[in-house]
Scaffold this motif. Structure first.
Motif, mmCIF file in Angstrom:
data_model
loop_
_atom_site.group_PDB
_atom_site.id
_atom_site.type_symbol
_atom_site.label_atom_id
_atom_site.label_comp_id
_atom_site.label_asym_id
_atom_site.label_seq_id
_atom_site.Cartn_x
_atom_site.Cartn_y
_atom_site.Cartn_z
ATOM 1 N N ILE A 175 0.864 -1.183 0.000
ATOM 2 C CA ILE A 175 0.000 0.000 0.000
ATOM 3 C C ILE A 175 0.896 1.227 0.000
ATOM 4 O O ILE A 175 1.827 1.324 0.797
ATOM 5 C CB ILE A 175 -0.947 0.044 1.215
ATOM 6 N N MET A 176 0.621 2.154 -0.910
ATOM 7 C CA MET A 176 1.308 3.440 -0.927
ATOM 8 C C MET A 176 0.271 4.538 -1.071
ATOM 9 O O MET A 176 -0.541 4.506 -1.997
ATOM 10 C CB MET A 176 2.306 3.528 -2.090
ATOM 11 N N ASP A 177 0.313 5.494 -0.146
ATOM 12 C CA ASP A 177 -0.622 6.625 -0.189
ATOM 13 C C ASP A 177 -2.069 6.158 -0.288
ATOM 14 O O ASP A 177 -2.884 6.744 -1.012
ATOM 15 C CB ASP A 177 -0.291 7.551 -1.373
ATOM 16 N N GLY A 178 -2.361 5.082 0.448
ATOM 17 C CA GLY A 178 -3.727 4.576 0.472
ATOM 18 C C GLY A 178 -4.120 3.744 -0.723
ATOM 19 O O GLY A 178 -5.244 3.241 -0.791
ATOM 20 N N GLU A 179 -3.222 3.562 -1.698
ATOM 21 C CA GLU A 179 -3.520 2.813 -2.910
ATOM 22 C C GLU A 179 -2.905 1.412 -2.839
ATOM 23 O O GLU A 179 -1.754 1.246 -2.432
ATOM 24 C CB GLU A 179 -2.979 3.535 -4.142
ATOM 25 N N LEU A 180 -3.675 0.406 -3.251
ATOM 26 C CA LEU A 180 -3.218 -0.974 -3.242
ATOM 27 C C LEU A 180 -2.177 -1.207 -4.330
ATOM 28 O O LEU A 180 -2.354 -0.791 -5.475
ATOM 29 C CB LEU A 180 -4.418 -1.909 -3.456
ATOM 30 N N ILE A 181 -1.060 -1.867 -3.971
ATOM 31 C CA ILE A 181 -0.005 -2.214 -4.930
ATOM 32 C C ILE A 181 -0.086 -3.719 -5.168
ATOM 33 O O ILE A 181 0.450 -4.521 -4.401
ATOM 34 C CB ILE A 181 1.388 -1.810 -4.404
ATOM 35 N N THR A 182 -0.754 -4.112 -6.238
ATOM 36 C CA THR A 182 -0.978 -5.539 -6.489
ATOM 37 C C THR A 182 0.316 -6.252 -6.874
ATOM 38 O O THR A 182 0.472 -7.445 -6.621
ATOM 39 C CB THR A 182 -2.022 -5.727 -7.599
ATOM 40 N N GLU A 183 1.268 -5.511 -7.506
ATOM 41 C CA GLU A 183 2.527 -6.154 -7.908
ATOM 42 C C GLU A 183 3.290 -6.661 -6.696
ATOM 43 O O GLU A 183 3.886 -7.739 -6.726
ATOM 44 C CB GLU A 183 3.399 -5.170 -8.701
ATOM 45 N N GLY A 184 3.301 -5.857 -5.617
ATOM 46 C CA GLY A 184 3.994 -6.280 -4.402
ATOM 47 C C GLY A 184 3.379 -7.523 -3.793
ATOM 48 O O GLY A 184 4.091 -8.435 -3.354
ATOM 49 N N LEU A 185 2.053 -7.595 -3.767
ATOM 50 C CA LEU A 185 1.372 -8.776 -3.241
ATOM 51 C C LEU A 185 1.679 -10.006 -4.094
ATOM 52 O O LEU A 185 1.949 -11.090 -3.568
ATOM 53 C CB LEU A 185 -0.140 -8.534 -3.195
#
Length: 288
Positions: A175-185
Motif C-alpha cells: 500500500i502506498m498513499d492509500g492505494e493498493l499495490i498488487t505487484e507487491g502482493l
C-alpha cells in the motif's frame, strides 16, 4: 528579441543539452566515483554551457558543437574502456594497496599523497579504530578505502555459528498513499484478501494507510497518516514460536502424567522431535 530573453533561452537550451549529455554519459555515478577524465569533462562542458548562456554576442551553435564534440569523445572513451583493460587502467587508474598483511605500505602512501592522519580517518569511517586490526586496505580509484579486518576482528555471522538461514526475499510495498499495490502482493504470493484480513485484524482502513510493507513471513508493517495512532508490531513469528513451545511442553506433560509405558515413550519421542523442530526453526523465528 530583448537581450534578457535571448540569455534566458540560451541558458535553457544549454541546460537541456547539458542534462542530456551528463544523464547518458555519467549515468548514476556519484561525484566520488568519477574518473579523472570524467571530472575534467564535467568541468569543461559546464564552462562551455556558461559561455553559451552569458555571451549572446557569440554564435551559440559553436558552443553546442563544442558540447557535442566533448560528448562524443567521452562516449567513445567509455565504450573502448569496456573493451580494453589497458585503456581502462589508463583512464580510470588502479587501486593502491595501503595496508597489506597488517603492515602499512609507506611508499604507496607517499605515491597517493596520503598522510597517516588521512589513513586513520578513512579507517574510522569503516569502523576500524585501530590500524592493528586491519589485514588489508586498498585505496580505490574512486577515492574510497576498502578495508578487510583481521579474522579475529571480523564480526560473527550465522555461518560462523553453523546456522543455516533461509534466503531473504525483499519486502514489498503493498500500500502506498492509500492505494493498493498488487505487484507487491503478487511477488510475495499474497492476495488482496489476505491484506484486507490483516488490516481488519488491526482495525485499519486502507485509505488511512500511508505505507504498508509485507515480508516473506506474512508479516505486515503499517504506517498511518495519523502519527498519533499506534500500530502493533508484526507478531506472526513470535506467536508461532510460542505455540511450538506450548506444544512441546504439553507433550512432556502428557509423558509425565500417563502410566502407560507405551504412551509415555510415544509422548517423550514426540516432545524430542518437537524440540528438534524448534532448534532447526530458531534462526527463522528469531530473525528480525
Amino acid at each position: 528579441m530583448p537581450q534578457w530573453l535571448e540569455v534566458a533561452l540560451r541558458t535553457f537550451s544549454a541546460l537541456v543539452v547539458l542534462f542530456i549529455i551528463t544523464r547518458f554519459i555519467l549515468g548514476k555515478r556519484q561525484i566520488t566515483q568519477l574518473t579523472y577524465f570524467e571530472y575534467i569533462t564535467g568541468i569543461t562542458i559546464g564552462s562551455i554551457a556558461a559561455f553559451i548562456s552569458l555571451h549572446p554576442d557569440q554564435n551559440w551553435m559553436y558552443g553546442l558543437v563544442a558540447l557535442l564534440v566533448w560528448a562524443i569523445v567521452m562516449a567513445g572513451i567509455e565504450y573502448f574502456s569496456l573493451k580494453s583493460k589497458r585503456l581502462r587502467s589508463l583512464v580510470e587508474g588502479k587501486g593502491t594497496v595501503l595496508i597489506k598483511d597488517g603492515k602499512i605500505m609507506e611508499e604507496n602512501m607517499a605515491k597517493v599523497r596520503y598522510t597517516s592522519e588521512d589513513l586513520l580517518e578513512q579507517l574510522r569511517k569503516k569502523n576500524a579504530f585501530q590500524a592493528a586490526d586491519v589485514e588489508f586496505a586498498v585505496l580505490e580509484t574512486s577515492g574510497d578505502l576498502s578495508v578487510l579486518m583481521k579474522p579475529n576482528k571480523q564480526p560473527i555471522t550465522p555461518a560462523h555459528l553453523g546456522l543455516r538461514l533461509p534466503n531473504q526475499v525483499e519486502p514489498q510495498a503493498v500500500i502506498m498513499d492509500g492505494e493498493l499495490i498488487t505487484e507487491g502482493l503478487a511477488t510475495l504470493g499474497l492476495s488482496p484478501g489476505w491484506l484486507k484480513t490483516e488490516l481488519d485484524k488491526q482495525g485499519i482502513l486502507q485509505e488511512n494507510v500511508y505505507l504498508a510493507q509485507a515480508n516473506q513471513y506474512g508479516e505486515l508493517y503499517v504506517d498511518l497518516y495519523d502519527d498519533q495512532l499506534k500500530v502493533p508490531s508484526p507478531s506472526a513469528r513470535p506467536l508461532l514460536q510460542a505455540t511450538l513451545k506450548k506444544c512441546q511442553a504439553d507433550l512432556e506433560l502428557f509423558a509425565l502424567s500417563t502410566q502407560d509405558q507405551k504412551a509415555k515413550n510415544l509422548y517423550a519421542n514426540c516432545a524430542d522431535q518437537m524440540r528438534q523442530v524448534m532448534e532447526d526453526m530458531e534462526p527463522l523465528l528469531t530473525t528480525s
